[in-house]
Design a protein around this motif. Structure first.
Motif, PDB file in Angstrom:
ATOM      1  N   ALA A   1       0.578  -1.006   0.532  1.00 35.47           N
ATOM      2  CA  ALA A   1       0.041  -0.105   0.109  1.00 35.47           C
ATOM      3  C   ALA A   1       0.763   1.425  -0.176  1.00 35.47           C
ATOM      4  N   GLN A   2       2.067   1.321   1.029  1.00 31.06           N
ATOM      5  CA  GLN A   2       2.934   2.188   0.985  1.00 31.06           C
ATOM      6  C   GLN A   2       3.890   2.948  -0.393  1.00 31.06           C
ATOM      7  N   ARG A   3       3.752   1.299  -1.417  1.00 29.00           N
ATOM      8  CA  ARG A   3       4.135   1.870  -2.549  1.00 29.00           C
ATOM      9  C   ARG A   3       3.740   2.546  -3.241  1.00 29.00           C
ATOM     10  N   ALA A   4       2.339   1.770  -3.298  1.00 26.27           N
ATOM     11  CA  ALA A   4       1.326   2.317  -4.426  1.00 26.27           C
ATOM     12  C   ALA A   4       1.166   3.065  -4.614  1.00 26.27           C
ATOM     13  N   VAL A   5       0.832   4.383  -2.869  1.00 28.03           N
ATOM     14  CA  VAL A   5       0.687   5.823  -2.394  1.00 28.03           C
ATOM     15  C   VAL A   5       1.598   6.823  -2.455  1.00 28.03           C
ATOM     16  N   LEU A   6       3.052   5.812  -2.396  1.00 27.02           N
ATOM     17  CA  LEU A   6       3.775   7.187  -1.731  1.00 27.02           C
ATOM     18  C   LEU A   6       5.144   6.978  -2.505  1.00 27.02           C
ATOM     19  N   ASN A   7       5.373   5.470  -3.683  1.00 24.63           N
ATOM     20  CA  ASN A   7       6.820   5.458  -4.688  1.00 24.63           C
ATOM     21  C   ASN A   7       7.822   4.347  -3.084  1.00 24.63           C
ATOM     22  N   ILE A   8       7.383   4.921  -2.353  1.00 28.36           N
ATOM     23  CA  ILE A   8       8.571   4.561  -1.315  1.00 28.36           C
ATOM     24  C   ILE A   8       7.512   3.822   0.149  1.00 28.36           C
ATOM     25  N   GLU A   9       9.168   2.712   0.375  1.00 27.46           N
ATOM     26  CA  GLU A   9       8.237   1.928   2.063  1.00 27.46           C
ATOM     27  C   GLU A   9       8.570   2.867   2.991  1.00 27.46           C
ATOM     28  N   LEU A  10       8.069   3.257   4.079  1.00 31.82           N
ATOM     29  CA  LEU A  10       8.192   3.851   4.597  1.00 31.82           C
ATOM     30  C   LEU A  10       8.966   3.805   5.843  1.00 31.82           C
ATOM     31  N   GLY A  11       9.788   1.955   5.518  1.00 28.50           N
ATOM     32  CA  GLY A  11      10.457   1.382   6.379  1.00 28.50           C
ATOM     33  C   GLY A  11      11.728   1.834   6.091  1.00 28.50           C
ATOM     34  N   ASP A  12      11.831   1.739   4.748  1.00 30.90           N
ATOM     35  CA  ASP A  12      13.298   2.635   4.012  1.00 30.90           C
ATOM     36  C   ASP A  12      13.099   4.343   3.905  1.00 30.90           C
ATOM     37  N   LEU A  13      12.903   5.046   4.519  1.00 26.95           N
ATOM     38  CA  LEU A  13      12.246   6.369   5.038  1.00 26.95           C
ATOM     39  C   LEU A  13      13.059   6.522   6.099  1.00 26.95           C
ATOM     40  N   GLU A  14      12.265   6.021   6.884  1.00 21.82           N
ATOM     41  CA  GLU A  14      12.794   5.696   8.796  1.00 21.82           C
ATOM     42  C   GLU A  14      14.052   5.499   8.524  1.00 21.82           C
ATOM     43  N   GLN A  15      15.236   4.227   7.947  1.00 22.57           N
ATOM     44  CA  GLN A  15      16.042   4.167   7.808  1.00 22.57           C
ATOM     45  C   GLN A  15      17.019   5.363   7.602  1.00 22.57           C
ATOM     46  N   SER A  16      16.298   5.892   6.335  1.00 23.59           N
ATOM     47  CA  SER A  16      17.501   7.338   5.546  1.00 23.59           C
ATOM     48  C   SER A  16      17.476   8.222   6.521  1.00 23.59           C
TER      49      SER A  16
END
Length: 283
Positions: A192-207
């Motif tokens: 769902a995150q990839r479909a709406v945001l183009n990313i996964e929130l877990g990857d954003l968190e680590q970044s």
């Protein structure tokens, strides 16, 4: 740490992880109104508080925790600080007066989302889940006699901070993800995150944790992709259980959670259930 940045709410997804990271890296992080009010009470009588008093109060506010830890990490270049993996450790190393000097009156979640009750409710749900996950993770760590128990508590509290920031700064996008998962309860969060945001929130968190130079141990144990490290497992399973039991202990995923937690803690399923329900009730 108090002057708000002119970050207009996002209504369209950014194209990639680097753009999302840049957007949130410099955004003002709002905190709970209760934390902001306490800070002002303490500021008026600074001599009456110490690092432990403030640290214990902030321990139930994930975004204030994030804000203090990211600020402490930013001070390391001046050689004022070693790694501070908990709020209390950060305050001990910073000093109380420099902390109050750096943290003026805080913007609050309630101010930001006060006229958006659906988004505010979504954020409150994530905050409650984080508080329960932190309690579970601390309990698992204590059971395992892990010397980093307090760090695991912080890691579980912060595990979903990117989702919290999304509710604050892109509530329409957060609501789209929530709606998609309600329509299809089997839809995985990452899909769902990839479909709406183009990313996964877990990857954003680590970044973001790397951009803010948060302590390596904290960054490591919040990374669900780290495999079978017992500390990572403790946090991951705590977060999973908190998510699956947010509405009811009758969720069909709970038996698998209990089996995996029992394997980590070397407990039977029956004793695992007793332990986690005791932790959940605060016993």
């Amino acid at each position: 740490m108090s002057a708000p940045h002119a970050h207009a709410p996002l209504t369209q997804a950014l194209p990639d992880l680097s753009r999302w990271t840049a957007y949130f890296r410099d955004a003002e992080i709002p905190v709970l109104a209760s934390s902001a009010a306490l800070l002002e009470e303490w500021r008026a009588n600074e001599d009456a508080v110490d690092a432990h008093v403030i640290g214990e109060a902030v321990a139930s506010d994930p975004l204030m925790t994030l804000k203090v830890l990211s600020f402490a990490s930013s001070q390391r270049s001046s050689r004022l600080l070693a790694d501070a993996e908990t709020v209390t450790a950060a305050l001990v190393l910073l000093g109380i007066t420099p902390f109050f000097n750096a943290f003026g009156p805080q913007p609050t979640i309630e101010q930001r989302l006060g006229d958006q009750p659906e988004a505010f409710g979504g954020l409150q749900r994530v905050l409650r889940r984080a508080e329960r996950a932190a309690r579970f993770a601390l309990g698992f760590a204590v059971h395992r006699t892990d010397p980093d128990a307090e760090v695991l508590h912080s890691a579980a509290l912060l595990h979903d901070f990117a989702e919290m920031l999304l509710w604050c700064y892109a509530p329409q996008l957060a609501l789209r993800i929530q709606h998609a998962q309600r329509v299809d309860p089997n839809l995985r969060s990452t899909v769902a995150q990839r479909a709406v945001l183009n990313i996964e929130l877990g990857d954003l968190e680590q970044s973001l944790m790397k951009a803010w130079r948060l302590p390596e141990l904290l960054t490591h144990i919040t990374d669900d992709k780290r495999g079978n490290d017992p500390q990572v497992q403790s946090v991951r399973l705590a977060v999973r259980l908190a998510r699956h039991t947010a509405d009811s202990w009758g969720n069909p995923a709970v038996p698998d959670d209990l089996q995996d937690i029992g394997a980590l803690l070397n407990l039977s399923a029956e004793h695992t259930l007793i332990l986690v329900q005791d932790l959940d009730s605060g016993r």
